[in-house]
Design a protein around this motif. Sequence first.
Motif, PDB file in Angstrom:
ATOM      1  N   SER A 181       0.855  -1.217  -0.020  1.00  0.00           N
ATOM      2  CA  SER A 181      -0.070   0.117  -0.033  1.00  0.00           C
ATOM      3  C   SER A 181       0.725   1.068   0.121  1.00  0.00           C
ATOM      4  O   SER A 181       1.920   1.066   0.507  1.00  0.00           O
ATOM      5  CB  SER A 181      -0.924   0.189   1.319  1.00  0.00           C
ATOM      6  N   PRO A 182       0.294   2.205  -0.522  1.00  0.00           N
ATOM      7  CA  PRO A 182       1.149   3.670  -0.656  1.00  0.00           C
ATOM      8  C   PRO A 182       1.378   4.082   0.856  1.00  0.00           C
ATOM      9  O   PRO A 182       0.487   3.917   1.729  1.00  0.00           O
ATOM     10  CB  PRO A 182       0.312   4.677  -1.604  1.00  0.00           C
ATOM     11  N   PRO A 183       2.514   4.734   1.150  1.00  0.00           N
ATOM     12  CA  PRO A 183       2.763   5.186   2.465  1.00  0.00           C
ATOM     13  C   PRO A 183       1.691   6.134   2.804  1.00  0.00           C
ATOM     14  O   PRO A 183       1.520   7.026   1.782  1.00  0.00           O
ATOM     15  CB  PRO A 183       4.143   5.645   2.570  1.00  0.00           C
ATOM     16  N   GLU A 184       1.408   6.479   3.846  1.00  0.00           N
ATOM     17  CA  GLU A 184       0.323   7.607   4.363  1.00  0.00           C
ATOM     18  C   GLU A 184       1.419   8.881   4.523  1.00  0.00           C
ATOM     19  O   GLU A 184       2.795   8.917   4.630  1.00  0.00           O
ATOM     20  CB  GLU A 184       0.049   7.417   5.889  1.00  0.00           C
ATOM     21  N   PRO A 185       0.864   9.903   3.969  1.00  0.00           N
ATOM     22  CA  PRO A 185       1.412  11.003   3.901  1.00  0.00           C
ATOM     23  C   PRO A 185       1.731  11.790   5.276  1.00  0.00           C
ATOM     24  O   PRO A 185       1.154  11.272   6.150  1.00  0.00           O
ATOM     25  CB  PRO A 185       0.601  12.310   3.170  1.00  0.00           C
ATOM     26  N   TYR A 186       3.013  12.532   5.496  1.00  0.00           N
ATOM     27  CA  TYR A 186       3.494  13.042   6.698  1.00  0.00           C
ATOM     28  C   TYR A 186       2.497  14.032   7.048  1.00  0.00           C
ATOM     29  O   TYR A 186       1.761  14.565   6.007  1.00  0.00           O
ATOM     30  CB  TYR A 186       4.785  13.566   6.575  1.00  0.00           C
ATOM     31  N   ALA A 187       2.293  14.425   8.264  1.00  0.00           N
ATOM     32  CA  ALA A 187       1.369  15.489   8.773  1.00  0.00           C
ATOM     33  C   ALA A 187       1.848  16.963   8.488  1.00  0.00           C
ATOM     34  O   ALA A 187       1.179  17.544   8.600  1.00  0.00           O
ATOM     35  CB  ALA A 187       1.329  15.265  10.455  1.00  0.00           C
ATOM     36  N   ASP A 188       3.368  16.949   8.009  1.00  0.00           N
ATOM     37  CA  ASP A 188       3.874  18.335   7.916  1.00  0.00           C
ATOM     38  C   ASP A 188       4.844  18.181   7.013  1.00  0.00           C
ATOM     39  O   ASP A 188       5.616  16.947   6.788  1.00  0.00           O
ATOM     40  CB  ASP A 188       4.469  19.092   9.014  1.00  0.00           C
ATOM     41  N   THR A 189       5.128  18.986   6.046  1.00  0.00           N
ATOM     42  CA  THR A 189       6.302  19.034   5.147  1.00  0.00           C
ATOM     43  C   THR A 189       6.182  17.687   4.390  1.00  0.00           C
ATOM     44  O   THR A 189       7.479  17.368   4.136  1.00  0.00           O
ATOM     45  CB  THR A 189       7.510  19.490   5.680  1.00  0.00           C
ATOM     46  N   SER A 190       5.108  17.115   3.954  1.00  0.00           N
ATOM     47  CA  SER A 190       5.217  15.844   3.554  1.00  0.00           C
ATOM     48  C   SER A 190       5.964  15.712   2.279  1.00  0.00           C
ATOM     49  O   SER A 190       6.919  14.504   2.050  1.00  0.00           O
ATOM     50  CB  SER A 190       3.830  15.020   3.268  1.00  0.00           C
ATOM     51  N   VAL A 191       5.915  16.625   1.221  1.00  0.00           N
ATOM     52  CA  VAL A 191       6.604  16.589   0.082  1.00  0.00           C
ATOM     53  C   VAL A 191       8.061  16.420   0.037  1.00  0.00           C
ATOM     54  O   VAL A 191       8.735  15.599  -0.395  1.00  0.00           O
ATOM     55  CB  VAL A 191       6.155  17.745  -0.963  1.00  0.00           C
ATOM     56  N   TYR A 192       8.680  17.205   1.178  1.00  0.00           N
ATOM     57  CA  TYR A 192      10.136  17.137   1.310  1.00  0.00           C
ATOM     58  C   TYR A 192      10.475  15.948   2.018  1.00  0.00           C
ATOM     59  O   TYR A 192      11.530  15.188   1.801  1.00  0.00           O
ATOM     60  CB  TYR A 192      10.645  18.382   2.154  1.00  0.00           C
TER      61      TYR A 192
END
Length: 330
Positions: A181-192
């Motif tokens: 499964s795709p990883p969950e996005p981070y709560a902050d600055t996820s793209v970095y």
Amino acid sequence: MTSTAIDMHSHYYGGLVEELELRTARPNVSRNAEGRMVLNAMTASTVMSDDYTSLNARLAYMDAHGIGTQLLTFPGALGVDVMPVDEVGKAIAQYNDHLAAITQASQGRFIGLGGLPLADIARATAEMLRLRSDLGLVGAILPGNYFLTIDGARRLAPVLEAANMAGAIVMIHPGLMVGESPPEPYADTSVYRASVLNLQASLSQMAMTVLSGGLAEAYPRITFQLVNLGGTLPFVLERLEAVALSRPPYEAFPRQSLRGMVYDCASLGPRALELAVDVFGADRIMMGTDYPIFMPHQVRDTVMAANLSEADRNLILHGTARRILDQLSR
């Protein structure tokens, strides 16, 4: 940058978009409110420019930035190649046919890496052989998560054996394994965090698997290509060497074995490139743009700004890639 530059890391989405538009779940292509195509990968969505599908737009960029030849790859990071084979097997084969037709008609401007339907290893193995024997493509792109561990890489053993038999480039590129499964996005600055810090660290893990698993020795006719300069590997090499001498069995880290792979310099800057040349040697590094995600002028600026000899710069721009491609054609 001369017109003989060879770009060994770019992605081509034409030949797959129509199939993706039929899908309602990721990975798929949808339309936004302005009617523009939106590429929905397993982990992100991107509004598609003409560069994703138009060969004319691509050639214009290549000509503007001195790129004579470009390696087009199946868009592995989308996750299409790890979907159930009854959903995507036909689409992958048709894409490979389409890519082969482009390369054959391009008079040397394009070469290609195909995709494989990895949910069925037997079918993926047969397709690997077809890429080389029937279609004239130079190899395949494989999802990097298989190379996060030696056990993961072993799941691809039949595919790697076929690639070795045929002689091929295998690009190890970030991407999910079958069933992940795709990883969950981070709560902050996820793209970095996801697209820079985690991605680059994971690439180093993939390189370590090739190294510690002895894959280059086991499959001597495969050119293993690690993208993005092998992640953080050049930066942490000295720590690897220090740890190797301070922990049992107190043996030196095999620095020279890193030259059993090749690396492209997509999306990295001049200081990173200089360090990678010191670690790997310019004869193991190739130019890569990651087009259309990044634009060719960014790599042009990187290669020209790096403090390198003219001989090393020419190896990166075209010499290393030309040597590998010439070996494949023998």
